[in-house]
Design an enzyme around this catalytic site. Structure first.
Site, PDB file in Angstrom:
ATOM      1  N   ASP A  79       0.816  -1.221   0.000  1.00  0.00           N
ATOM      2  CA  ASP A  79       0.000   0.000   0.000  1.00  0.00           C
ATOM      3  C   ASP A  79       0.845   1.264   0.000  1.00  0.00           C
ATOM      4  O   ASP A  79       0.346   2.349  -0.299  1.00  0.00           O
ATOM      5  CB  ASP A  79      -0.850   0.049   1.279  1.00  0.00           C
ATOM      6  CG  ASP A  79      -2.153  -0.696   1.157  1.00  0.00           C
ATOM      7  OD1 ASP A  79      -2.629  -0.869   0.028  1.00  0.00           O
ATOM      8  OD2 ASP A  79      -2.689  -1.098   2.200  1.00  0.00           O
TER       9      ASP A  79
HETATM   10  C1  GLC Z   1      -0.832   2.682   6.029  1.00  0.00           C
HETATM   11  C2  GLC Z   1       0.021   1.614   6.650  1.00  0.00           C
HETATM   12  C3  GLC Z   1       0.069   0.381   5.829  1.00  0.00           C
HETATM   13  C4  GLC Z   1      -1.333  -0.026   5.494  1.00  0.00           C
HETATM   14  C5  GLC Z   1      -2.125   1.120   4.891  1.00  0.00           C
HETATM   15  C6  GLC Z   1      -3.551   0.669   4.695  1.00  0.00           C
HETATM   16  O1  GLC Z   1      -0.289   3.108   4.855  1.00  0.00           O
HETATM   17  O2  GLC Z   1       1.327   2.050   6.833  1.00  0.00           O
HETATM   18  O3  GLC Z   1       0.709  -0.656   6.519  1.00  0.00           O
HETATM   19  O4  GLC Z   1      -1.289  -1.081   4.574  1.00  0.00           O
HETATM   20  O5  GLC Z   1      -2.106   2.207   5.741  1.00  0.00           O
HETATM   21  O6  GLC Z   1      -4.408   1.662   4.279  1.00  0.00           O
HETATM   22  C1  GLC Z   2      -1.516  -3.832   5.437  1.00  0.00           C
HETATM   23  C2  GLC Z   2      -2.743  -3.867   4.563  1.00  0.00           C
HETATM   24  C3  GLC Z   2      -2.544  -4.764   3.383  1.00  0.00           C
HETATM   25  C4  GLC Z   2      -1.277  -4.402   2.677  1.00  0.00           C
HETATM   26  C5  GLC Z   2      -0.087  -4.376   3.604  1.00  0.00           C
HETATM   27  C6  GLC Z   2       1.162  -3.885   2.938  1.00  0.00           C
HETATM   28  O1  GLC Z   2      -1.361  -5.058   6.062  1.00  0.00           O
HETATM   29  O2  GLC Z   2      -3.870  -4.306   5.274  1.00  0.00           O
HETATM   30  O3  GLC Z   2      -3.634  -4.671   2.512  1.00  0.00           O
HETATM   31  O4  GLC Z   2      -1.094  -5.329   1.643  1.00  0.00           O
HETATM   32  O5  GLC Z   2      -0.369  -3.540   4.689  1.00  0.00           O
HETATM   33  O6  GLC Z   2       1.131  -2.544   2.674  1.00  0.00           O
END
Ligand code: GLC
Ligand code: GLC
Length: 812
Positions: free
Chosen positions: A483
């Site tokens: 993400d």
């Molecule tokens: C933030 C977190 C990340 C997560 C994302 C979800 O960016 O750092 O870990 O996956 O939010 O929206």
């Molecule tokens: C968090 C989010 C997941 C994402 C991950 C890496 O765990 O829930 O959707 O893939 O972060 O960013």
């Protein structure tokens, strides 16, 4: 240092020191009504949706941590104390918290009185039941004044924390007999209320927070409790709470049990009122009556235990290593169920306000529990697919209450669609239920747009094919699985979210090698599914796309010693030797090795060796290396985290299993196992003060080797780590893998293991599997027998339902 121990017999973790390095929590409920409970009684409840139907308040990140919960206060004349140590923090003579499968008991002993609270949500019940057991172990009569306490949330957990100009004036309650009802907003647009009861006549109550505590007192010193006298306050606005006051006299040796029920009710529009302004309490009373004695409560707990026995009997391992067995047999499966129920919404790291059910997250979570309750996986798949768009794109998340896509959290994450294929195929392989493919499923929940679920899989596959970049690799969109790798975002404004800000995909050359690998792995599954269902033309078309993807990865995704991570907006390499920072990433190397791309040519072994050399550390495999040390506007959120945390070179436990599985593709069981052990919580129990989070569940992240304090974990419980580690250990390391026509036995284990035993229920039959490794190899089954008869290949065929069959597999 340890703060407790495992009790595997009872499937509990026993905490013996309340001052854990972080609140160690448990989850109650597994369908509609849920609660979180910490080892000191902190936490909250909600119905289905932690944002829109919050029942009790909780204060995140407060001072001290974990403030607010389901508290009991005991005034015994000498002191005021709580069975969970907090909130009073009166030193106890002894303390014990047992977190079990969907229940928790907390017991404190003070001045010869034992007080034990059992918390659980009975099956199919919209309520949390609490049984308070009081025991006088002294030779004297004890007179106890017992105060319960919860604080109502005004339903919407977000506006509850900010809209004070309104909130301070809306709160309303009713009190009847021993039940306190919370009915804020019931008279207008809501058809639901909450209640809190006790099965004993009360000698007083309070429902106004300020009256209960005193304006200047905290949770640890409620004025009424200190004085030993409730004020019978009726809340009008401000902050409504519920506290029952019960006087208990205990003879020497006597025990008394009180049952409290914290519940939720919905009424039909024309059935809301009993009389003017008096709510209809019929349903609340019916639930209260179901649990109005200790015997009834014990019976409901026994039912809950039996339910878990059944779920956990589907897959049991006897490996001779108790740390491994307790993860595989108990805690990892339990965590998978919890992540299935909550996705990423409500934990002590997630406020339940920001997120609903993730499209990619929920599909992955499925894989961790589909063997236990395939019916619920089926329903979940349909719910998820119903939020998809007709071009295969997806909302990133949807709300559990409405099941509708939530646009506030964005869309355009180009890995999302492929996960639907993963989830669906895992379901079919487990259940054998191909009929799910014919289910009519709408797009974006719009009636009239229904097509078959199979068609949804096709549009998922096509979404990748229709969004390829200049190298024939998948365009990443807003982000892929990571993400925080936001290649099209270019954000300069600290007030905008990287996940929802403008996404400059127009003209972008940003391509993802992670999606490329993902596409090859699940694209092949899609091809096989097409063949199984007689769609050979579609199978051929899909295969052609996969072949060209493999070619593009080898031509433009290989960096000499590992797979690059991506191309950026301008078409420059990310995760390459050419880069100054973050030359190598875990995700693309995980997915491309899982896909076996270049296996014959030695690319898989090379990539995995580079991961070992550059990303592995004492606490697990870090996400990237060297970490980003400055902000790269063209990479986005990943470079905002300090080195070693989260997606910037943290040990992001969710993706470590991808390397474990990659190692099994290469046949290196030693390595796969080494990686598994490193992040597996039961092996980290001894370093609890460093690790900090619960030793019975995985955390999303462990601070990486470049962090200030490597080894410190965060974000426990709700993480894809649960299902991925379960998947890796059971299906790839132990190698017991459901397939369309049977159970595949394909272990890849450390050479020093001499074997292991597994009982697996599969499609109505029970298999007692013994794997033997007489020659100390890592992979390869030389012979397979069922009930003494030799089987060709490594798949145990489906046997008649109801039977128990013994399987023997001897490794090469
Ligand atoms: C933030 C977190 C990340 C997560 C994302 C979800 O960016 O750092 O870990 O996956 O939010 O929206
Ligand atoms: C968090 C989010 C997941 C994402 C991950 C890496 O765990 O829930 O959707 O893939 O972060 O960013």
């Amino acid at each position: 240092m340890k703060y407790g121990h495992f009790d595997d017999q009872r499937r509990e973790y026993v905490i013996t020191n309340p001052r854990t390095p972080w609140p160690w929590i448990n989850y109650l409920g597994n369908e509609d009504f849920f609660s979180l409970v910490s080892n000191t009684g902190g936490g909250y409840s909600f119905y289905k949706d932690a944002k829109f139907r919050r029942i009790t308040r909780y204060r995140y990140n407060n001072v001290p941590m974990d403030s607010g919960g389901k508290y009991f206060y005991i005034n015994d004349g000498e002191s005021v104390w709580s069975p969970g140590w907090k909130p009073c923090k009166t030193e106890l003579d002894s303390y014990e918290c047992r977190h079990g499968m969907n229940y928790t008991t907390i017991k404190g002993v003070k001045n010869g009185v034992e007080a034990e609270v059992l918390y659980f949500v009975p099956l199919k019940t919209w309520a949390e039941v609490q049984k308070l057991t009081l025991r006088n172990t002294t030779g004297e009569v004890k007179k106890l004044k017992i105060f319960s306490f919860v604080e109502w949330c005004l339903w919407n957990a977000a506006s509850d924390m900010e809209n004070f100009q309104r909130n301070f004036s809306t709160g309303e309650v009713e009190i009847e007999d021993s039940v306190i009802y919370h009915k804020t907003e019931y008279k207008e647009r809501r058809n639901h209320y909450a209640y809190y009861s006790v099965n004993e006549p009360i000698s007083g109550f309070d429902t106004d927070r300020e009256t209960f505590f005193g304006l200047y007192n905290g949770f640890d010193e409620p004025q009424t409790v200190l004085e030993g006298a409730p004020r019978n306050s009726v809340a009008h606005g401000w902050s409504p709470v519920a506290s029952h006051y019960v006087e208990v006299e205990l003879q020497p040796g006597e025990t008394k049990e009180l049952v409290y029920v914290l519940g939720y009710v919905e009424n039909e529009e024309d059935d809301k009122w009993e009389s003017k302004n008096i709510i209809n309490k019929t349903k609340a009373k019916a639930t209260i009556a179901k649990f109005d004695s200790a015997e009834k409560v014990d019976a409901a707990l026994a039912e809950l235990r039996a339910y878990w026995d059944k779920l956990l009997n589907v897959f049991t391992l006897d490996s001779g290593d108790e740390k491994l067995d307790r993860m595989v047999n108990i805690w990892n499966q339990y965590q998978c169920m919890i992540t299935f129920c909550f996705s990423r919404s409500a934990s002590f790291f997630e406020s339940g306000i920001g997120r609903g059910m993730g499209f990619r997250d929920s599909n992955q979570d499925l894989v961790g529990f589909v063997h236990q309750i395939p019916e619920r996986a089926r329903e979940r798949i349909i719910d998820i697919a119903s939020t998809q768009f007709s071009d295969g794109g997806c909302y990133h998340q949807y709300q559990p209450l409405t099941k509708k896509g939530n646009n506030e959290i964005g869309q355009g994450f180009n890995d999302d669609p492929m996960w639907l294929i993963f989830g669906t195929i895992s379901y079919i392989k487990e259940s054998g239920d191909f009929s799910i493919l014919d289910e009519p499923v709408p797009f974006d929940n719009e009636a009239g747009t229904e097509v078959s679920l199979f068609h949804h899989l096709t549009v998922s596959f096509n979404h990748i094919v229709n969004n390829l970049g200049p190298h024939g690799l998948p365009l990443s969109g807003r982000a892929d699985w990571n993400d925080c790798l936001n290649l099209n975002c270019f954000s300069n404004d600290p007030n905008e979210s990287f996940q929802t800000t403008e996404n400059k995909t127009e003209g972008s050359k940003a391509e993802s090698l992670m999606i490329a690998g993902l596409f090859v792995v699940y694209g092949r599954d899609y091809v096989e599914l097409c063949q199984k269902t007689g769609n050979s033309i579609e199978a051929e078309r899909a295969q052609h796309h996969i072949d060209s993807m493999v070619e593009s990865v080898i031509t433009d995704g290989w960096d000499g010693d590992w797979f690059i991570r991506a191309y950026d907006y301008y078409g420059r390499k990310v995760g390459s030797k050419e880069n100054e920072e973050s030359k190598i990433f875990i995700e693309s190397n995980g997915w491309c090795t899982m896909a076996g791309i270049g296996l014959q040519e030695g690319l898989v072994a090379k990539a995995l060796n580079s991961v070992k050399e550059r990303l592995d550390s004492e606490h697990g495999i870090v996400l990237n290396n060297p970490p980003f040390t400055k902000y790269y506007i063209e990479y986005g959120e990943i470079s905002t985290y300090p080195p070693g945390y989260k997606e910037n070179a943290g040990v992001f436990c969710h993706n470590n299993p991808w390397i474990m599985i990659g190692e099994t593709v290469q046949g290196r069981g030693d390595r796969a196992w080494e990686y598994f052990r490193k992040i597996c919580p039961s092996y980290l129990e001894e370093i609890s003060d460093l690790h900090r989070t619960e030793p019975y569940v995985y955390s999303q992240m462990i601070a990486g080797k470049d962090a200030f304090l490597p080894g410190e974990a965060k974000n426990s419980w709700l993480t894809g780590t649960a299902s991925w580690n379960y998947y890796a250990i059971t299906q790839y390391i132990l190698g017991i893998r459901p397939d369309y026509n049977g159970l595949m036995i394909n272990p890849c284990i450390p050479s020093e293991w001499t074997g292991f035993k597994i009982t697996r229920q599969f499609r109505g039959a029970s298999y007692e599997i013994e794997v033997k490794n007489p020659n100390g190899v890592m992979k390869g089954v030389a012979s397979l027998k069922i009930d003494g008869k030799i089987i060709e290949g490594n798949i145990i065929p489906l046997m008649p339902e109801g039977g128990t069959y013994s399987v023997e597999a001897v490794m090469v």
